[in-house]
Scaffold this motif. Structure first.
Motif, PDB file in Angstrom:
ATOM      1  N   ALA A   4       1.241  -1.433   0.063  1.00 15.89           N
ATOM      2  CA  ALA A   4      -0.426  -0.232   0.314  1.00 15.89           C
ATOM      3  C   ALA A   4       1.204   0.645   0.011  1.00 15.89           C
ATOM      4  O   ALA A   4       0.952   2.248  -0.641  1.00 15.89           O
ATOM      5  N   ARG A   5       1.874   1.597   1.175  1.00 14.57           N
ATOM      6  CA  ARG A   5       2.835   2.103   1.171  1.00 14.57           C
ATOM      7  C   ARG A   5       3.476   2.534  -0.537  1.00 14.57           C
ATOM      8  O   ARG A   5       3.879   3.520  -0.928  1.00 14.57           O
ATOM      9  N   CYS A  44       0.876  11.826   2.609  1.00 10.34           N
ATOM     10  CA  CYS A  44      -0.084  10.245   2.459  1.00 10.34           C
ATOM     11  C   CYS A  44       0.568   9.885   3.908  1.00 10.34           C
ATOM     12  O   CYS A  44       1.523   9.531   3.814  1.00 10.34           O
ATOM     13  N   VAL A  45      -0.447   9.015   3.531  1.00 14.28           N
ATOM     14  CA  VAL A  45      -0.687   7.860   4.919  1.00 14.28           C
ATOM     15  C   VAL A  45      -1.282   6.833   3.723  1.00 14.28           C
ATOM     16  O   VAL A  45      -1.692   6.436   3.086  1.00 14.28           O
ATOM     17  N   THR A  46      -0.044   5.732   4.435  1.00 13.05           N
ATOM     18  CA  THR A  46       0.053   4.258   4.902  1.00 13.05           C
ATOM     19  C   THR A  46      -0.185   3.538   5.944  1.00 13.05           C
ATOM     20  O   THR A  46       1.109   3.692   6.815  1.00 13.05           O
ATOM     21  N   TYR A  53       2.484   4.799   7.961  1.00 11.20           N
ATOM     22  CA  TYR A  53       3.412   5.268   8.134  1.00 11.20           C
ATOM     23  C   TYR A  53       3.142   6.772   7.048  1.00 11.20           C
ATOM     24  O   TYR A  53       2.015   6.752   6.390  1.00 11.20           O
ATOM     25  N   LEU A  54       3.898   7.591   7.304  1.00  7.49           N
ATOM     26  CA  LEU A  54       3.416   9.631   6.849  1.00  7.49           C
ATOM     27  C   LEU A  54       4.702   9.706   6.018  1.00  7.49           C
ATOM     28  O   LEU A  54       5.713  10.266   6.859  1.00  7.49           O
ATOM     29  N   TYR A 104      10.531  13.252   3.739  1.00  8.17           N
ATOM     30  CA  TYR A 104      10.762  13.025   4.691  1.00  8.17           C
ATOM     31  C   TYR A 104       9.373  12.147   5.397  1.00  8.17           C
ATOM     32  O   TYR A 104       8.268  12.165   5.338  1.00  8.17           O
ATOM     33  N   SER A 105       9.632  11.132   6.458  1.00  5.23           N
ATOM     34  CA  SER A 105       8.452  10.356   6.435  1.00  5.23           C
ATOM     35  C   SER A 105       8.909   9.921   7.943  1.00  5.23           C
ATOM     36  O   SER A 105      10.346   9.750   8.899  1.00  5.23           O
ATOM     37  N   VAL A 106       7.430   9.647   8.910  1.00  8.58           N
ATOM     38  CA  VAL A 106       7.524   9.032  10.171  1.00  8.58           C
ATOM     39  C   VAL A 106       6.731   7.975  10.218  1.00  8.58           C
ATOM     40  O   VAL A 106       6.031   7.628   9.693  1.00  8.58           O
TER      41      VAL A 106
END
Length: 333
Positions: A4-5, A44-46, A53-54, A104-106
């Motif tokens: 999905a991500r 995007c959120v997956t 994951y943001l 950047y990812s969270v």
């Protein structure tokens, strides 16, 4: 990276490859606005089984120096002042000194989110994503008919729904219905139970191997099977308990008529509520929740027998694993 991500981020990257920026906006992505009107990228959120994951993705020369995020099921849980405006300095996921990053990812463990874990996979998820962004001059599309120089340092928010209409802040958020994760357990209605097909004793009908494994996401059974066959038609037993090889609940019929291949699940007159099938090389089988095996069907008819049509394969041998939820009544009962 989850499937999905991967697709969500891929959609944004493809959009950025056009001559004019076109920012992705789908069920779990939103346009990132700087200075309220300037389109500078996407957020995007997956979600997979354990983690949300943001992903911040900036385009057209924009970069970020700070990022702040909050994700949850109820906006009342978000840090905010008395007027309902977000307090980004109190957001649980914050980073400064990003040194002009464009991405950047969270990654947040779902267990740490303010959500109900029992209903999370069907819940409406709210996302507050903020950043401090900058660009060295130039122009940018506002996307809303507004004029902007498109340069300098700006505050940016993802989404178009403002937290409050009382003025003083244009801070915004977006939301989506979470259909990006599978439940960790198979849902079995009352009066129903799990079953798995086994090819035990079918060597004379083209079976090569019948390998037992402990299924994932099934609470009332601890044994399932993946069988390898030569390309042919055959019958497997449908088993429903853990006494030895299991008690016979019915049969699974694999038929190849030369045009298509079909798995038919017949539980001796009982109602087959749903089924999941893995069909492919044994070497590629992964012991995951049966809902992730690749082929799923719900019985929406009054017919007790449930059919799943499979694609034609050229390999002369293949693996097959079959899970079915069987009910004592339903359908023609």
């Amino acid at each position: 990276m989850s499937i999905a991500r991967l697709f969500a981020v891929f959609a944004v990257v493809v959009a950025s490859m056009t001559s004019a920026p076109s920012f992705a906006q789908d069920a779990n992505c939103s346009v990132f606005y700087a200075g309220q009107y300037i389109e500078v990228g996407s957020v995007c959120v997956t979600i997979d089984e354990d983690t949300a994951y943001l992903d911040y993705i900036l385009e057209n020369g924009w970069t970020m120096s700070e990022a702040h995020a909050w994700i949850g099921e109820d906006l009342a849980d978000m840090p905010q002042n008395k007027k309902g405006n977000p307090k980004v300095g109190h957001f649980p996921y914050s980073e400064s000194g990003l040194n002009n990053l464009t991405q950047y990812s969270v990654a947040v463990p779902i267990s740490q989110l303010p959500v109900n874990l029992d209903t999370f996979c069907e819940a409406e998820i709210f996302v507050a994503a903020h950043a401090v962004v900058q660009k060295a001059g130039g122009s940018a599309s506002t996307g809303k008919g507004k004029k902007s120089s498109g340069g300098g340092t700006e505050s940016a928010w993802a989404g178009e729904t403002e937290f409050t209409s009382r003025g003083g802040s244009w801070a915004a958020y977006f939301s989506f219905t979470n259909d990006l994760c599978q439940p960790t357990e198979i849902i079995v209605p009352e009066g129903c139970y799990n079953t798995f097909a086994s090819g035990y004793g079918q060597e004379r009908f083209g079976m090569i191997s019948n390998t037992a494994f402990t299924p994932v996401g099934v609470t009332d059974l601890d044994t399932a099977w993946i069988s390898e066959y030569r390309n042919n038609s055959f019958t497997m037993g449908l088993l429903f308990d853990n006494n030895g090889l299991g008690s016979l609940a019915g049969f699974t019929f694999y038929r190849d008529n030369g045009t298509n291949r079909t798995v038919s699940i017949d539980a001796n007159g009982k109602y087959v509520y749903s089924a999941n099938v893995y069909y492919g090389p044994v070497s590629e089988f992964q012991n995951t929740n049966p809902l992730e095996w690749g082929y799923h069907a719900d019985n929406t008819s009054s017919n007790n027998i449930l059919d799943i049509v499979l694609p034609t394969v050229t390999d002369p041998t293949f693996g097959i694993a079959v899970h079915a939820v069987v009910c004592e009544s339903g359908g023609n009962q």
